[in-house]
Write a protein that holds these residues in place. Structure first.
Motif, PDB file in Angstrom:
ATOM      1  N   GLU A  32       3.687   4.728   2.840  1.00 27.61           N
ATOM      2  CA  GLU A  32       4.552   5.408   2.275  1.00 27.61           C
ATOM      3  C   GLU A  32       4.239   5.550   0.745  1.00 27.61           C
ATOM      4  O   GLU A  32       4.377   6.514   0.205  1.00 27.61           O
ATOM      5  CB  GLU A  32       5.956   4.706   2.009  1.00 27.61           C
ATOM      6  N   THR A  33       3.412   4.627   0.022  1.00 22.68           N
ATOM      7  CA  THR A  33       2.900   4.785  -1.133  1.00 22.68           C
ATOM      8  C   THR A  33       1.943   5.854  -1.078  1.00 22.68           C
ATOM      9  O   THR A  33       1.765   6.828  -1.975  1.00 22.68           O
ATOM     10  CB  THR A  33       2.169   3.554  -1.479  1.00 22.68           C
ATOM     11  N   ALA A  34       0.949   5.853  -0.052  1.00 27.25           N
ATOM     12  CA  ALA A  34       0.057   6.995  -0.263  1.00 27.25           C
ATOM     13  C   ALA A  34       0.685   8.318   0.030  1.00 27.25           C
ATOM     14  O   ALA A  34       0.310   9.144  -0.592  1.00 27.25           O
ATOM     15  CB  ALA A  34      -1.019   6.746   1.223  1.00 27.25           C
ATOM     16  N   ARG A  35       1.817   8.337   0.739  1.00 23.52           N
ATOM     17  CA  ARG A  35       2.605   9.609   0.797  1.00 23.52           C
ATOM     18  C   ARG A  35       3.042   9.969  -0.604  1.00 23.52           C
ATOM     19  O   ARG A  35       3.077  11.239  -1.116  1.00 23.52           O
ATOM     20  CB  ARG A  35       3.486   9.446   1.935  1.00 23.52           C
ATOM     21  N   ARG A  48      -8.239   8.295   4.642  1.00 26.65           N
ATOM     22  CA  ARG A  48      -8.558   7.431   3.612  1.00 26.65           C
ATOM     23  C   ARG A  48      -8.114   6.008   3.428  1.00 26.65           C
ATOM     24  O   ARG A  48      -8.287   5.108   2.949  1.00 26.65           O
ATOM     25  CB  ARG A  48      -7.779   8.033   2.338  1.00 26.65           C
ATOM     26  N   LEU A  49      -6.906   5.941   4.232  1.00 29.41           N
ATOM     27  CA  LEU A  49      -6.148   4.611   4.469  1.00 29.41           C
ATOM     28  C   LEU A  49      -6.326   3.930   5.808  1.00 29.41           C
ATOM     29  O   LEU A  49      -6.688   2.831   5.822  1.00 29.41           O
ATOM     30  CB  LEU A  49      -4.759   4.756   4.066  1.00 29.41           C
ATOM     31  N   LEU A  55       1.990   9.251  -3.295  1.00 27.03           N
ATOM     32  CA  LEU A  55       0.927   9.766  -4.048  1.00 27.03           C
ATOM     33  C   LEU A  55       0.169  11.089  -3.536  1.00 27.03           C
ATOM     34  O   LEU A  55      -0.833  11.458  -4.325  1.00 27.03           O
ATOM     35  CB  LEU A  55       0.026   8.673  -4.155  1.00 27.03           C
ATOM     36  N   SER A  60      -0.692  12.224  -0.507  1.00 31.01           N
ATOM     37  CA  SER A  60      -1.675  12.335   0.778  1.00 31.01           C
ATOM     38  C   SER A  60      -0.952  12.985   1.834  1.00 31.01           C
ATOM     39  O   SER A  60       0.129  12.763   2.311  1.00 31.01           O
ATOM     40  CB  SER A  60      -2.252  11.055   1.130  1.00 31.01           C
ATOM     41  N   SER A  61      -1.548  13.782   2.614  1.00 33.40           N
ATOM     42  CA  SER A  61      -1.310  14.360   4.097  1.00 33.40           C
ATOM     43  C   SER A  61      -1.377  13.517   5.202  1.00 33.40           C
ATOM     44  O   SER A  61      -2.224  12.442   4.714  1.00 33.40           O
ATOM     45  CB  SER A  61      -1.949  15.672   4.112  1.00 33.40           C
ATOM     46  N   SER A 100       4.888   0.203   3.809  1.00 36.70           N
ATOM     47  CA  SER A 100       5.012   0.475   2.540  1.00 36.70           C
ATOM     48  C   SER A 100       3.888   1.141   1.842  1.00 36.70           C
ATOM     49  O   SER A 100       3.617   1.801   0.899  1.00 36.70           O
ATOM     50  CB  SER A 100       5.251  -0.611   1.649  1.00 36.70           C
ATOM     51  N   MET A 101       2.521   0.830   2.600  1.00 35.45           N
ATOM     52  CA  MET A 101       1.196   1.103   2.014  1.00 35.45           C
ATOM     53  C   MET A 101       1.014   2.669   2.582  1.00 35.45           C
ATOM     54  O   MET A 101       0.721   3.634   1.522  1.00 35.45           O
ATOM     55  CB  MET A 101      -0.021   0.402   2.684  1.00 35.45           C
ATOM     56  N   PRO A 161     -10.441   3.145   7.401  1.00 35.71           N
ATOM     57  CA  PRO A 161     -11.081   2.153   6.778  1.00 35.71           C
ATOM     58  C   PRO A 161     -10.332   0.654   6.978  1.00 35.71           C
ATOM     59  O   PRO A 161     -10.960  -0.309   7.355  1.00 35.71           O
ATOM     60  CB  PRO A 161     -11.039   2.383   5.344  1.00 35.71           C
ATOM     61  N   LEU A 162      -9.047   0.937   7.143  1.00 40.56           N
ATOM     62  CA  LEU A 162      -8.296  -0.530   7.449  1.00 40.56           C
ATOM     63  C   LEU A 162      -8.201  -1.114   8.769  1.00 40.56           C
ATOM     64  O   LEU A 162      -8.303  -2.113   8.909  1.00 40.56           O
ATOM     65  CB  LEU A 162      -6.665  -0.366   7.016  1.00 40.56           C
ATOM     66  N   ARG A 166       1.278  -2.598   6.617  1.00 36.82           N
ATOM     67  CA  ARG A 166       2.609  -2.579   5.998  1.00 36.82           C
ATOM     68  C   ARG A 166       2.902  -1.122   6.036  1.00 36.82           C
ATOM     69  O   ARG A 166       2.290   0.043   5.278  1.00 36.82           O
ATOM     70  CB  ARG A 166       2.652  -3.242   4.735  1.00 36.82           C
TER      71      ARG A 166
END
Lengths: 356, 546
Positions: free
Chosen positions: B444-447, B459-460, B449, B451-452, B441-442, B463-464, B439
């Motif tokens: 976007e959320t990390a950004r 990190r995202l 928060l 994250s580069s 939005s995931m 692993p996914l 998604r």
């Protein structure tokens, strides 16, 4: 202070937002209301930095966040956002999700998990949580890095009504406790917005129709769209008599203040269900056309002398049959009048908004 | 908002040269026919080419028909009815995909040979002689390839049917459709794009096949390329034939891409649904359904498998003598190395594309995946021509090097490069699909928060998409293990893989000895095939959250 100054946004050539300007004081909470596709989510994404405005400027506490075609990168804005689908990271535990943006377990994060009641869920994975719990985790994650600005996209859409109210209250409490966080919510439910927000805006076709307190929006809508979107009511055709009064099927009504239209102007008057009180002793009557039971009240649809109809909220022990005449009394202090819509002339062209 | 310019530029700068290098062989094959024709071309184009084209067309039509027959019926039965063995058959039906066409061809040739077990059986028990069975013919090749390629049709159709919401059939039935008519009017119509995609894959594999048609001695385009290169010694003619074969394959790829593109819009709403109610069949009808579903995997997998295992057991001594262990290690190392490298480069390209979906990178990744349309023989020619050219240059510049050894052509490096070109596309496709399914939005959320781009990858995304990385690596690993024509043309001197060994032994009519390497290739393929089945029919962990 969050300030939007004539912000426009477009997808390809399709104008989605057209000249949005609004101000929201630091620490207060705002809500954008609108039907789906009115551009409200786009506005939120512009503030977050996930989209770039075509023109206009977005400032927060004097700092320019975004301008035409550019702005501060998302990751440097210190803006928290909670998505409609929560967007929890499925491979991380709840605690790892919360610490994604705030790597340290501060007192604030502890207080946050405690207030949101997710302290016991920290070792779980997102798929092991219920919808309400996921929502709380997403909220905690957005708030953990102590953002100065919190954006919520339809925060309660996936929940049943009872959970919704409880979460809205919890959130309100949390934000009040913190005090410094400015919150902007996007919603399509006015009840939610009235609970959450100090200021509410109604978006329609990419324009901000009105940005006001909930009270003002309900009682002094600025245009027909807002009048129709917020609350219930009907528009009764009439004609102004002098600076303060108007003649309609309900008779001559005098407002407490000048209504601002020239005498003799054909107008439509907004009549809310709470403007019309039921009074068995009243000489003026109306026929009951329909009724809807609402628990504490009945919402009656009443027919006046002509073909006109009005709504009335009546305490539910006044149970009248359909077709019966009932006595009504008006309690209108402030007149809300709109110049009569002329069917021959189309309404002023407004920019078309698409799905945002 | 797009990513900051710096991270976009870094990723683009890293991805562009890789993509350009990978696109080179295909471009060579596309552009080389513009040059002068070789000596063999006039003769070949007049005498042999019509046969090549006609036979390729016949083969393609036959295999298309055969794999539709073998794939559609089980997919329909299994997704509509419940009968004995339905669960086992669900995955058993994909097993033939683990067998390369040439392996099953060796097995059936041995089985139906006039000195083989079938003739012996009939002679001993019925005291009769079977008429000669023309296994090594066009019809035989159609049967062999249909038996190993039908799983594409089955798998894609099955997955498409699983994706459909049972509510649609229920809605159709409340609107007055019978069970069978609801299937055809609602489910089958929606699955048409999947069917076309499966068929396109089958056709691509068919025109690319070399091992089967070579063993059966059929004059088709892919054998023609070898004849021109090795028989006539005429590279420019080989390149022209390669361009033709590439064209045929590109046509299939176009069909595949087109239908897949359309398919994306058919998937909204309905989540994968394994729990759709199936009708219980009883009695003779149940056994009939069971038989219809069991026949393809029996003929396409069990029978050749038993045969090869039997031959290998008969032959343990010679297997040990032939240095089978070294062969196995060689093959596995080559396949594992190529798979790792392919997935790493695919990740680079997929991520560059994800971060900066701009024309240069879109064009580059588009070119880099051209290799998928190119059969192994075409890739080999496309790799060899620039490699030989570069070798000549290097000798000219550094005369000291000229000790007779090839510098580029004929090294393991060039072979790995050919594998990269050939198998990058499926790996890229897998990774791109995995990234797309996440998604937005995931990210976007990390950004939001903080994250580069690199941080989000680490990190995202990594692993996914880990399951997809493993899938991509496994797919490439098995493909490399099975690959024959490119390996045959590009192998270093004195270097043998399992596939090459099986090929050589079979062509020396030592079928029984070819069984052991063939069995090893097949054994490695089974886990990959089962993984593919699982990933297509079950909600994987990452897709579930997408």
């Amino acid at each position: 202070m969050l300030e939007l100054d004539r912000v426009c946004a477009a997808y390809n050539r399709h104008l989605v937002l057209n000249g949005i300007s609004l101000r929201l004081k630091s620490g207060s909470s705002g809500c954008l209301l609108g039907a789906s596709g009115c551009g409200k989510t786009t506005l939120l994404r512009l503030i977050a930095g996930l989209e770039t405005p075509r023109s206009g400027e977005i400032r927060h506490n004097g700092l320019v966040l975004a301008y035409a075609g550019g702005g501060i990168p998302v990751e440097q804005r210190n803006v928290g956002m909670m998505f409609q689908d929560y967007a929890l990271f499925p491979h991380l535990r709840v605690c790892e999700n919360i610490f994604f943006g705030a790597p340290k377990a501060t007192a604030w994060v502890r207080r946050l998990t405690e207030l949101l009641g997710i302290g016991k869920l920290l070792r779980r994975y997102p798929h092991e949580l219920s919808g309400g719990q996921q929502q709380r985790v997403a909220l905690a994650r957005a708030l953990a890095p102590e953002p100065a600005l919190l954006l919520l996209d339809e925060p309660f859409s996936g929940l049943d009504p009872e959970r919704r109210e409880q979460l809205a209250r919890d959130l309100r409490g949390l934000l009040l406790e913190r005090g410094r966080t400015t919150t902007l919510t996007v919603s399509h439910s006015q009840a939610e917005s009235f609970i959450l927000a100090d200021r509410v805006g109604v978006l329609h076709n990419g324009r901000l129709c009105q940005w006001d307190t909930p009270f003002e929006l309900y009682h002094r809508p600025r245009d027909r769209y807002v009048a129709g979107f917020i609350g219930e009511g009907v528009l009764l055709p009439g004609c102004t008599l002098d600076a303060c009064s108007v003649e309609t099927a309900l008779g001559i009504i005098r407002g407490s203040r000048p209504h601002g239209h020239r005498p003799g102007t054909p107008v439509d008057m907004l009549v809310r269900p709470d403007d019309i009180l039921h009074d068995d002793d009243s000489p003026s009557t109306a026929l009951v056309l329909g009724k809807a039971f609402r628990g504490a009240q009945f919402l009656y649809t009443l027919s006046l002398a002509g073909a006109e109809q009005v709504l009335s909220l009546v305490p539910s022990h006044h149970d009248h049959a359909i077709g019966q005449p009932i006595g009504i009394r008006l309690e209108i202090e402030h007149l809300v009048l709109f110049p009569r819509y002329n069917p021959g002339k189309p309404p002023a062209a407004s920019p078309v908004a698409g799905d945002a | 908002m797009p990513w900051p310019r710096f991270s976009r530029r870094v990723w683009t700068a890293a991805a562009l040269p890789v993509a350009a290098a990978l696109a080179l062989p295909v471009l060579v094959v596309v552009l080389a026919p513009l040059g002068p024709a070789g000596e063999a071309w006039p003769h070949l184009s007049r005498e042999l080419l019509p046969d090549y084209l006609l036979n390729t067309l016949r083969l393609a039509c036959g295999v298309a028909f055969g794999s539709l027959l073998l794939g559609v019926i089980p997919a329909w039965l299994i997704s509509t009815y419940h009968f004995p063995g339905v669960r086992v058959l669900g995955w058993a039906l994909v097993l033939p995909l683990a067998l390369p066409g040439y392996v099953i061809a060796y097995a059936y040739t041995g089985l139906l040979d006039s000195s083989g077990p079938v003739y012996a059986f009939v002679r001993t028990w019925f005291d009769a002689t079977l008429p000669h069975l023309p296994v090594r013919s066009l019809g035989g090749a159609v049967c062999m390839l249909s038996l190993v390629l039908y799983p594409y049709v089955y798998l894609l159709l099955r997955a498409a049917l699983l994706e459909q919401s049972p509510c649609q059939v229920e809605a159709a039935r409340t609107l007055g459709c019978g069970r069978v008519s609801a299937f055809f009017r609602v489910r089958a119509l929606q699955a048409r794009p999947a069917l076309a995609t499966g068929l396109a894959l089958v056709l691509m594999e068919t025109v690319a096949d070399y091992g089967t048609v070579q063993y059966f001695g059929l004059p088709v385009l892919s054998t023609g390329i070898f004849k021109a290169w090795q028989g006539f010694g005429d590279p420019s003619t080989a390149v022209r034939l390669s361009a033709l074969l590439l064209g045929a394959s590109a046509l299939c790829l176009f069909l595949e891409r087109y239908t897949r593109y359309r398919r994306r819009y058919h998937q909204d709403g309905a989540g994968p649904n394994a729990g759709a109610a199936r009708v219980h069949l009883r009695g003779a009808r149940a056994w009939l359904a069971c038989g219809a579903c069991a026949l393809p995997p029996l003929c396409g997998f069990m029978l050749p498998c038993i045969l090869l295992a039997g031959w290998s057991l008969d032959n343990v001594a010679s297997i040990q003598r032939d240095g089978f262990g070294v062969l196995l290690v060689h093959s596995l190392l080559l396949a594992a190395g190529s798979a790792g490298l392919t997935v790493a480069l695919a990740l680079l390209l997929a991520y560059a594309r994800h971060l900066a979906p701009r024309p240069p990178i879109l064009l580059a990744t588009g070119l880099a995946r051209l290799g998928y349309a190119a059969p192994g023989a075409v890739i080999a020619i496309g790799v060899l021509i620039p490699a030989v050219w570069l070798d000549h240059r290097l000798y000219a510049w550094f005369p000291g090097l000229a000790d007779g050894r090839a510098l580029l052509s004929g090294t393991a490096g060039i072979l790995v490069f050919a594998y990269l070109v050939r198998f990058l596309a499926p790996a890229l496709q897998t990774l791109e699909g995995a990234l797309e399914r996440l998604r937005p939005s995931m990210e976007e959320t990390a950004r939001l928060l903080g994250s580069s781009a690199g941080g989000i990858l680490r990190r995202l995304h990594l692993p996914l998409i880990r399951p997809s990385l493993a899938t991509a690596a496994l797919l490439v690993f098995v493909e490399v293990l099975q690959e024959l024509p490119a390996t045959l043309l590009l192998r270093p001197f004195d270097f043998t893989t399992l596939a090459l060994r099986a090929y050589e032994l079979a062509n020396e009519e030592r079928l029984v000895e070819a069984a052991a390497p063939a069995l090893a290739i097949m054994g490695a393929g089974i886990p990959a095939v089962l993984l593919l089945y699982l990933s297509m029919t079950r909600t994987s962990w990452a897709a579930d959250n997408a």
